[in-house]
Structure formats: C-alpha cells, structure tokens
Scaffold this motif. Structure first.
Motif, PDB file in Angstrom:
ATOM      1  N   ALA A 168      38.984  -9.345  20.745  1.00 22.30           N
ATOM      2  CA  ALA A 168      38.968  -8.089  21.504  1.00 22.30           C
ATOM      3  C   ALA A 168      37.815  -8.127  22.510  1.00 22.30           C
ATOM      4  O   ALA A 168      37.968  -7.731  23.667  1.00 22.30           O
ATOM      5  N   ALA A 169      36.657  -8.625  22.060  1.00 21.56           N
ATOM      6  CA  ALA A 169      35.496  -8.685  22.956  1.00 21.56           C
ATOM      7  C   ALA A 169      35.721  -9.702  24.076  1.00 21.56           C
ATOM      8  O   ALA A 169      35.620  -9.368  25.263  1.00 21.56           O
ATOM      9  N   ARG A 170      36.042 -10.918  23.702  1.00 28.26           N
ATOM     10  CA  ARG A 170      36.141 -11.968  24.728  1.00 28.26           C
ATOM     11  C   ARG A 170      37.256 -11.700  25.729  1.00 28.26           C
ATOM     12  O   ARG A 170      37.111 -11.999  26.921  1.00 28.26           O
ATOM     13  N   SER A 171      38.383 -11.128  25.262  1.00 24.28           N
ATOM     14  CA  SER A 171      39.488 -10.889  26.203  1.00 24.28           C
ATOM     15  C   SER A 171      39.145  -9.741  27.153  1.00 24.28           C
ATOM     16  O   SER A 171      39.769  -9.592  28.195  1.00 24.28           O
ATOM     17  N   ALA A 172      38.140  -8.924  26.792  1.00 21.50           N
ATOM     18  CA  ALA A 172      37.705  -7.841  27.685  1.00 21.50           C
ATOM     19  C   ALA A 172      36.461  -8.252  28.478  1.00 21.50           C
ATOM     20  O   ALA A 172      35.855  -7.427  29.151  1.00 21.50           O
ATOM     21  N   GLY A 173      36.043  -9.506  28.337  1.00 21.34           N
ATOM     22  CA  GLY A 173      34.833  -9.969  29.029  1.00 21.34           C
ATOM     23  C   GLY A 173      33.570  -9.376  28.416  1.00 21.34           C
ATOM     24  O   GLY A 173      32.538  -9.268  29.091  1.00 21.34           O
ATOM     25  N   ALA A 174      33.648  -8.976  27.144  1.00 25.23           N
ATOM     26  CA  ALA A 174      32.505  -8.310  26.498  1.00 25.23           C
ATOM     27  C   ALA A 174      31.633  -9.306  25.742  1.00 25.23           C
ATOM     28  O   ALA A 174      32.067 -10.399  25.380  1.00 25.23           O
ATOM     29  N   GLU A 175      30.393  -8.862  25.479  1.00 22.60           N
ATOM     30  CA  GLU A 175      29.518  -9.634  24.582  1.00 22.60           C
ATOM     31  C   GLU A 175      29.994  -9.427  23.143  1.00 22.60           C
ATOM     32  O   GLU A 175      30.682  -8.446  22.834  1.00 22.60           O
ATOM     33  N   TRP A 176      29.596 -10.340  22.259  1.00 24.60           N
ATOM     34  CA  TRP A 176      29.955 -10.221  20.837  1.00 24.60           C
ATOM     35  C   TRP A 176      28.719 -10.566  20.026  1.00 24.60           C
ATOM     36  O   TRP A 176      28.212 -11.677  20.126  1.00 24.60           O
ATOM     37  N   TRP A 177      28.215  -9.589  19.289  1.00 20.82           N
ATOM     38  CA  TRP A 177      26.971  -9.759  18.538  1.00 20.82           C
ATOM     39  C   TRP A 177      27.240  -9.856  17.042  1.00 20.82           C
ATOM     40  O   TRP A 177      28.259  -9.354  16.552  1.00 20.82           O
ATOM     41  N   LEU A 178      26.292 -10.455  16.360  1.00 23.69           N
ATOM     42  CA  LEU A 178      26.383 -10.579  14.902  1.00 23.69           C
ATOM     43  C   LEU A 178      25.223  -9.838  14.250  1.00 23.69           C
ATOM     44  O   LEU A 178      24.081  -9.930  14.715  1.00 23.69           O
ATOM     45  N   ARG A 179      25.543  -9.124  13.179  1.00 24.17           N
ATOM     46  CA  ARG A 179      24.517  -8.380  12.443  1.00 24.17           C
ATOM     47  C   ARG A 179      24.759  -8.599  10.957  1.00 24.17           C
ATOM     48  O   ARG A 179      25.868  -8.372  10.470  1.00 24.17           O
ATOM     49  N   VAL A 180      23.745  -9.032  10.270  1.00 25.81           N
ATOM     50  CA  VAL A 180      23.861  -9.241   8.817  1.00 25.81           C
ATOM     51  C   VAL A 180      23.526  -7.917   8.130  1.00 25.81           C
ATOM     52  O   VAL A 180      22.411  -7.407   8.265  1.00 25.81           O
ATOM     53  N   GLU A 181      24.480  -7.354   7.412  1.00 29.43           N
ATOM     54  CA  GLU A 181      24.273  -6.029   6.790  1.00 29.43           C
ATOM     55  C   GLU A 181      23.760  -6.205   5.365  1.00 29.43           C
ATOM     56  O   GLU A 181      24.492  -6.045   4.387  1.00 29.43           O
ATOM     57  N   ASP A 182      22.477  -6.564   5.306  1.00 26.61           N
ATOM     58  CA  ASP A 182      21.861  -6.854   4.008  1.00 26.61           C
ATOM     59  C   ASP A 182      20.941  -5.722   3.563  1.00 26.61           C
ATOM     60  O   ASP A 182      19.832  -5.964   3.115  1.00 26.61           O
ATOM     61  N   VAL A 183      21.416  -4.462   3.718  1.00 26.33           N
ATOM     62  CA  VAL A 183      20.598  -3.342   3.237  1.00 26.33           C
ATOM     63  C   VAL A 183      20.640  -3.218   1.718  1.00 26.33           C
ATOM     64  O   VAL A 183      19.681  -2.805   1.099  1.00 26.33           O
ATOM     65  N   ASP A 184      21.774  -3.568   1.131  1.00 25.61           N
ATOM     66  CA  ASP A 184      21.927  -3.402  -0.312  1.00 25.61           C
ATOM     67  C   ASP A 184      21.514  -4.708  -0.996  1.00 25.61           C
ATOM     68  O   ASP A 184      22.329  -5.583  -1.243  1.00 25.61           O
ATOM     69  N   ARG A 185      20.189  -4.813  -1.262  1.00 23.15           N
ATOM     70  CA  ARG A 185      19.671  -6.094  -1.797  1.00 23.15           C
ATOM     71  C   ARG A 185      20.261  -6.391  -3.167  1.00 23.15           C
ATOM     72  O   ARG A 185      20.306  -7.545  -3.599  1.00 23.15           O
ATOM     73  N   GLY A 186      20.716  -5.353  -3.862  1.00 25.30           N
ATOM     74  CA  GLY A 186      21.286  -5.546  -5.202  1.00 25.30           C
ATOM     75  C   GLY A 186      22.609  -6.299  -5.175  1.00 25.30           C
ATOM     76  O   GLY A 186      22.942  -7.006  -6.122  1.00 25.30           O
ATOM     77  N   ARG A 187      23.388  -6.153  -4.088  1.00 25.59           N
ATOM     78  CA  ARG A 187      24.718  -6.783  -4.033  1.00 25.59           C
ATOM     79  C   ARG A 187      24.678  -8.112  -3.286  1.00 25.59           C
ATOM     80  O   ARG A 187      25.681  -8.820  -3.196  1.00 25.59           O
ATOM     81  N   GLU A 188      23.504  -8.452  -2.727  1.00 27.63           N
ATOM     82  CA  GLU A 188      23.411  -9.646  -1.899  1.00 27.63           C
ATOM     83  C   GLU A 188      23.504 -10.918  -2.744  1.00 27.63           C
ATOM     84  O   GLU A 188      22.925 -11.004  -3.824  1.00 27.63           O
ATOM     85  N   VAL A 189      24.240 -11.912  -2.257  1.00 27.57           N
ATOM     86  CA  VAL A 189      24.308 -13.204  -2.930  1.00 27.57           C
ATOM     87  C   VAL A 189      23.398 -14.153  -2.148  1.00 27.57           C
ATOM     88  O   VAL A 189      23.598 -14.334  -0.940  1.00 27.57           O
TER      89      VAL A 189
END
Ligand code: GLU
Length: 302
Positions: free
Chosen positions: A33-54
């Motif tokens: 969706a981003a690339r076909s619209a000429g948009a940037e695409w960012w990555l975010r690691v959602e590691d707020v819940d340290r208890g569920r993190e592997v």
C-alpha cells in the motif's frame, strides 16, 4: 510554497514470537500500500509489554522482513525506549481531568462485564492503573479502506480504557496513538484483529488533539482450528530463505491476480511487479483459511 508532509505507512509488530503467515501478510500488505502510493514505510518494534516479549524475537522479525525484501525507511523505533513520550501525553490527560487513577481490581471490572464506567467505592491498590475517562455517548466512527464505515459506542462497548497498566507497562492503545502521531504516520495498514481497537485510538487522538491517519484493515488468516494465527503460539512461521512461495500466497490472499507476478526471477523483480500491479480495491474482508490458501497455492492461478 510549502511542501506537503510525506505519505508514510508503517508495520509495527510486537516481538512475541516469529513472524507467521498472517503477520507477513500484514507486513506485505502495508508495504505494498505504501510503495504503490509512493509513500515511506517505517518499522516500529512494539515492545511495551516486556512480560510477553520473547528474547531475540524482534531482531529475528527484522531479519525476516529484510529476507523478504521489504525494505523500510528511517530508523527502526523501539517502544521500550519511548516511555517519556507516553508519560508526557498521559500527564496532559491527567492534568486536564481526562484520565484518572483506577484502583479497581480485575475482578471489579469483570463484575461490570469488563466495561469500566466508575471505580468501585473504596477500591485501593498500591499501584493503580491509569485510564482514559470515556464520556457518555462516545460513539466513534471512521472510514476503513476495506471494511467501509465502522462505528463503535466506546463508552458502552469498551468503557474507560487503560493507558498505563497496574504493573506499570504502558498500554498498547496509548503507545500506538502517541507513536503514530509522533512519527507522522498518514496510513495505518494492519490486520483486522485491530479493527475494533481503532475507535478507541481515534477517540484518544481526538482527546489529545492529534490527527487521525487513514486506516486499512487486512484480512485475518485463521488456522485449522478456526482461530487467528498467533506469533506467541508459534503458528506457521515463514521462511525468509525461500520467500517467493510465501509472497505469492500472500499476494493471492490480498485478492491480487497471480498473473500479475512473474513466475520466477529475482525477488527484486517480483516485488517491483507487485508494487506496479497492486490494487487495494481487490483486498477481501476475509477472514481467510490458511488451509484453503495452501490448497489454492498448489493450483495454477488465473
Ligand atoms: N503490535 C501489534 C501487533 O503485533 C500491531 C499494532 C498496530 O499495527 O497498530 O499485533
């Protein structure tokens, strides 16, 4: 003349296990969706819940995305490093009387059907949660690119929702809203499991005076037991060493004609053809069955 802000999409996995076919579908769909619209695409690691993190899962997920050729823009951000930003937003809400300390226990909230509208008189906890006060009559509607107009009566269906949990972790609903705004995300493309979180997020954006991005929720993939695939349960991990069969299956799951992709050739060329041939209007609402997708992949496409 001022230049308009860039279009920007993102993928924001929680590091609770290896990426499975359903999460790869969300990553590929938001990348397309981003690339076909000429948009940037960012990555975010959602590691707020340290208890569920592997441990190690976040880096493994980033490696998998790179192995699939889904290149991103900007620096990868980690929610675990952004606590000050979340604290600042919550302070504003507390100061304005729009959020409150909640001393209710899980059992107290369960007793009112899981919907919090008022604290149990006399409830006391050493570490209270913080909740958004959802005003009576908070009906929130938004336009989803796949599901159309979607509405929820947030006060009645969800109630006052948690911004910081009693265990001290920031809640997903808060972190995602603060980050999407802080990172100037214009287009949120993600799995339909989050469709019913979106009205809460839109309400929080409005309360904080933030812009609401566009939303597109992609079909969920269900396992043989009819349940959503889950990273934490290790469902169907994808293999970045052989990305093409998985990308073709994801392409088909997004409702895109297989004939638009070359049958062989370098990954780079297949992805370029995918960007050129992508049509968001074909995305089904789903949900999809992993078994049916697997069987369809074994047959010649149209
Ligand atoms: N972190 C969420 C997940 O892995 C996705 C959040 C989002 O895209 O808003 O399911």
């Amino acid at each position: 003349m001022t230049t308009p802000p860039p279009l920007r999409g993102r993928f924001a996995p929680s590091p609770t296990g290896a990426l499975h076919f359903g999460s790869l579908l969300a990553a590929f769909g938001s990348w397309l969706a981003a690339r076909s619209a000429g948009a940037e695409w960012w990555l975010r690691v959602e590691d707020v819940d340290r208890g569920r993190e592997v441990p190690g899962a976040a880096l493994a997920q980033l490696r998998t995305l790179a192995g699939f050729g889904l290149e991103h823009d900007g620096q990868v951000t980690w929610q675990s490093q952004r606590g000050e930003l979340y604290a600042a937003s919550v302070s504003r809400l507390l100061d304005a009387g729009l959020a409150f300390e909640c001393h209710c226990s899980r059992a107290d909230v369960a007793a009112t059907g899981g919907v919090h509208r008022a604290c149990r008189p006399g409830a006391r906890r050493t570490r209270p949660a913080l909740r958004l006060r959802v005003p009576d009559g908070s009906r929130v509607a938004f336009e989803d690119a796949v599901h159309g107009r979607t509405a929820q009566q947030v006060d009645r269906d969800v109630g006052d929702f948690v911004l910081r949990r009693a265990d001290g972790f920031w809640a997903y609903q808060l972190a995602v809203v603060v980050d999407d705004a802080d990172q100037a995300i214009t287009d949120v493309v993600r799995g339909a499991d989050l469709l019913d979180s979106t009205p809460r997020q839109v309400l929080l954006q409005r309360t904080l005076g933030l812009t609401t991005p566009r939303y597109m929720h992609l079909p969920l993939v269900l396992g043989e037991d009819g349940r959503k695939l889950s990273k934490s349960e290790g469902s169907l991990p994808v293999d970045a060493a052989d990305p093409l069969p998985t990308l073709r299956a994801a392409w088909r799951a997004l409702g895109q004609p297989p004939s638009r992709l070359p049958t062989s050739g370098p990954l780079r060329d297949v992805l370029a053809a995918a960007v050129a041939g992508f049509d968001a209007g074909r995305i089904p609402r789903g949900p999809l069955s992993a078994t049916a997708l697997h069987n369809a992949a074994a047959m010649p496409g149209p």
